[in-house]
Motif scaffolding. Structure first.
Motif, mmCIF file in Angstrom:
data_model
loop_
_atom_site.group_PDB
_atom_site.id
_atom_site.type_symbol
_atom_site.label_atom_id
_atom_site.label_comp_id
_atom_site.label_asym_id
_atom_site.label_seq_id
_atom_site.Cartn_x
_atom_site.Cartn_y
_atom_site.Cartn_z
ATOM 1 N N PRO A 142 0.841 -1.202 0.000
ATOM 2 C CA PRO A 142 0.000 0.000 0.000
ATOM 3 C C PRO A 142 0.876 1.252 0.000
ATOM 4 O O PRO A 142 2.047 1.208 0.397
ATOM 5 C CB PRO A 142 -0.796 -0.127 1.298
ATOM 6 C CG PRO A 142 -0.081 -1.114 2.137
ATOM 7 C CD PRO A 142 0.738 -1.965 1.222
ATOM 8 N N PRO A 143 0.312 2.378 -0.420
ATOM 9 C CA PRO A 143 1.081 3.630 -0.404
ATOM 10 C C PRO A 143 1.558 3.936 1.023
ATOM 11 O O PRO A 143 0.932 3.517 2.002
ATOM 12 C CB PRO A 143 0.080 4.687 -0.888
ATOM 13 C CG PRO A 143 -1.072 3.930 -1.460
ATOM 14 C CD PRO A 143 -1.040 2.545 -0.897
ATOM 15 N N PRO A 144 2.667 4.682 1.156
ATOM 16 C CA PRO A 144 3.221 4.970 2.489
ATOM 17 C C PRO A 144 2.215 5.530 3.507
ATOM 18 O O PRO A 144 2.228 5.083 4.651
ATOM 19 C CB PRO A 144 4.351 5.962 2.203
ATOM 20 C CG PRO A 144 4.783 5.622 0.807
ATOM 21 C CD PRO A 144 3.527 5.203 0.092
ATOM 22 N N PRO A 145 1.317 6.466 3.136
ATOM 23 C CA PRO A 145 0.362 6.946 4.157
ATOM 24 C C PRO A 145 -0.546 5.827 4.664
ATOM 25 O O PRO A 145 -0.853 5.764 5.852
ATOM 26 C CB PRO A 145 -0.445 8.028 3.432
ATOM 27 C CG PRO A 145 0.394 8.449 2.276
ATOM 28 C CD PRO A 145 1.197 7.235 1.899
ATOM 29 N N LEU A 179 -1.901 1.800 8.830
ATOM 30 C CA LEU A 179 -2.057 0.406 9.233
ATOM 31 C C LEU A 179 -1.149 0.054 10.404
ATOM 32 O O LEU A 179 -1.550 -0.659 11.328
ATOM 33 C CB LEU A 179 -1.783 -0.523 8.045
ATOM 34 C CG LEU A 179 -2.818 -0.498 6.921
ATOM 35 C CD1 LEU A 179 -2.322 -1.306 5.721
ATOM 36 C CD2 LEU A 179 -4.156 -1.022 7.410
ATOM 37 N N GLU A 180 0.092 0.546 10.364
ATOM 38 C CA GLU A 180 1.014 0.295 11.470
ATOM 39 C C GLU A 180 0.504 0.948 12.751
ATOM 40 O O GLU A 180 0.590 0.362 13.830
ATOM 41 C CB GLU A 180 2.413 0.806 11.119
ATOM 42 C CG GLU A 180 3.100 -0.047 10.069
ATOM 43 C CD GLU A 180 4.426 0.539 9.602
ATOM 44 O OE1 GLU A 180 4.805 1.645 10.036
ATOM 45 O OE2 GLU A 180 5.085 -0.124 8.772
ATOM 46 N N ARG A 181 -0.036 2.146 12.632
ATOM 47 C CA ARG A 181 -0.579 2.845 13.810
ATOM 48 C C ARG A 181 -1.778 2.072 14.369
ATOM 49 O O ARG A 181 -1.898 1.888 15.571
ATOM 50 C CB ARG A 181 -0.982 4.271 13.418
ATOM 51 C CG ARG A 181 -1.579 5.074 14.526
ATOM 52 C CD ARG A 181 -0.509 5.548 15.505
ATOM 53 N NE ARG A 181 -1.130 6.378 16.510
ATOM 54 C CZ ARG A 181 -0.948 6.217 17.800
ATOM 55 N NH1 ARG A 181 -0.092 5.330 18.238
ATOM 56 N NH2 ARG A 181 -1.562 6.979 18.663
ATOM 57 N N ILE A 182 -2.662 1.601 13.486
ATOM 58 C CA ILE A 182 -3.819 0.818 13.921
ATOM 59 C C ILE A 182 -3.354 -0.464 14.614
ATOM 60 O O ILE A 182 -3.872 -0.840 15.665
ATOM 61 C CB ILE A 182 -4.742 0.503 12.726
ATOM 62 C CG1 ILE A 182 -5.435 1.783 12.252
ATOM 63 C CG2 ILE A 182 -5.765 -0.575 13.089
ATOM 64 C CD1 ILE A 182 -6.125 1.652 10.906
#
Length: 177
Positions: A4-7, A12-15
């Protein structure tokens, strides 16, 4: 499937980090309602038991020094110290390639001080502790550092080719009391 795009990746990492934190909070609440057997032990005995059950003394050249504490830390402090030992020993076994491990639990004034040193390969502490939450890189030490800060304590980690040294220092009495 393309990445997926970086944002989106950051989101996703934050979630994932938030979900892990939520899971830890649920476990913490569950343990508070039904404490594990180790929580009925003194901190000294709990650390001794964890050390022995970890296999460290049988796998590494190891030393454990537990000085008698002048009093038992409050439960929140005790759980943090225990979790720090658990996390450090787990990371050491998984990643360090160490042959020597030293653990010391002492009191310094009004503080409980945990020191764990190894002679392993070390790691980039800044990258681990300052990077955005990422489940694949783990959040255990970061979580312990944040909890120590909330108790007016500190978690200091130095690491390099000569090994890793972890020092956790927290007051016996939680400022939340």
């Amino acid at each position: 499937m393309p990445d997926p795009p970086p944002p989106v990746q950051r989101a996703l990492e934050r979630i994932a980090g938030l979900a892990t934190d939520a899971g830890e909070q649920v476990r913490s609440l569950s343990h508070w309602l039904h404490p594990p057997a180790w929580q009925r032990l003194s901190l000294e005995d709990a650390v001794q038991q964890l050390w022995e059950n970890s296999g460290i003394p049988h796998t590494f050249e190891a030393s454990l020094r537990i000085e008698p504490l002048p009093r038992e830390p409050e439960q929140e402090v005790k759980v943090l110290v225990y979790r720090a030992v658990q996390e450090a020993l787990t990371n050491l076994v998984r990643h360090s390639k160490a042959t020597r491990v030293d653990l010391t639990l002492t009191a310094r004034g009004d503080r409980v001080v945990l020191m764990i040193k190894d002679n392993g390969v070390g790691f980039d502490t800044a990258r681990l502790l300052n990077a955005p939450a990422n489940v694949s890189q783990g959040i255990g030490l970061r979580s312990i550092r944040e909890q120590a800060r909330s108790l007016t304590g500190s978690l200091e980690i130095t690491s390099g080719q000569g090994g890793t040294a972890l020092e956790l220092s927290v007051p016996f009495i939680s400022p939340h009391s």
